[in-house]
Design a protein around this motif. Sequence first.
Motif, PDB file in Angstrom:
ATOM      1  N   THR A  92     -71.303  37.380  85.533  1.00 19.04           N
ATOM      2  CA  THR A  92     -71.017  37.903  84.192  1.00 19.04           C
ATOM      3  C   THR A  92     -69.540  37.712  83.830  1.00 19.04           C
ATOM      4  N   HIS A  93     -68.839  36.904  84.598  1.00 17.34           N
ATOM      5  CA  HIS A  93     -67.439  36.525  84.358  1.00 17.34           C
ATOM      6  C   HIS A  93     -66.434  37.623  84.677  1.00 17.34           C
ATOM      7  N   GLN A  94     -66.836  38.626  85.434  1.00 19.93           N
ATOM      8  CA  GLN A  94     -65.888  39.639  85.899  1.00 19.93           C
ATOM      9  C   GLN A  94     -65.132  39.074  87.094  1.00 19.93           C
ATOM     10  N   VAL A  95     -63.808  39.056  87.014  1.00 19.96           N
ATOM     11  CA  VAL A  95     -62.996  38.497  88.090  1.00 19.96           C
ATOM     12  C   VAL A  95     -62.950  39.488  89.257  1.00 19.96           C
ATOM     13  N   LEU A  96     -63.290  38.986  90.447  1.00 24.01           N
ATOM     14  CA  LEU A  96     -63.372  39.805  91.657  1.00 24.01           C
ATOM     15  C   LEU A  96     -62.148  39.649  92.553  1.00 24.01           C
TER      16      LEU A  96
END
Length: 111
Positions: A92-96
């Motif tokens: 979902t394009h959340q940077v980890l």
Amino acid sequence: MPSQPPPALAVDAPLPEQLAKGLVVLRYRAENLRIVPVYGPAALEVSPRIGHIHVTVDDAPWHWADGSGEPLIIQALPPGPHKVWIGLADPTHQVLDSKTVSFVVPAGGHH
């Protein structure tokens, strides 16, 4: 997935022999996450965890996403200092996790 260790990103410095030619080759690897071109909320349930990277060059106001898992190859940067930000992102394009690599393209390097 709470039962899995957190994802992490490792990025190597540019290959010096290529950098001397004005070609930036950045090898990276994701730990505890497979890089694949699959996106969307349903993909958050896949195990083992999957994701992709986001890439920004020299603080540009935009980035691109890549799900190939192949080294990044950037060419035609002018001589001088540069930096590349790489973000490890979930479907979902959340940077980890993220890393920034700084380097200098030498004068006279062209590809």
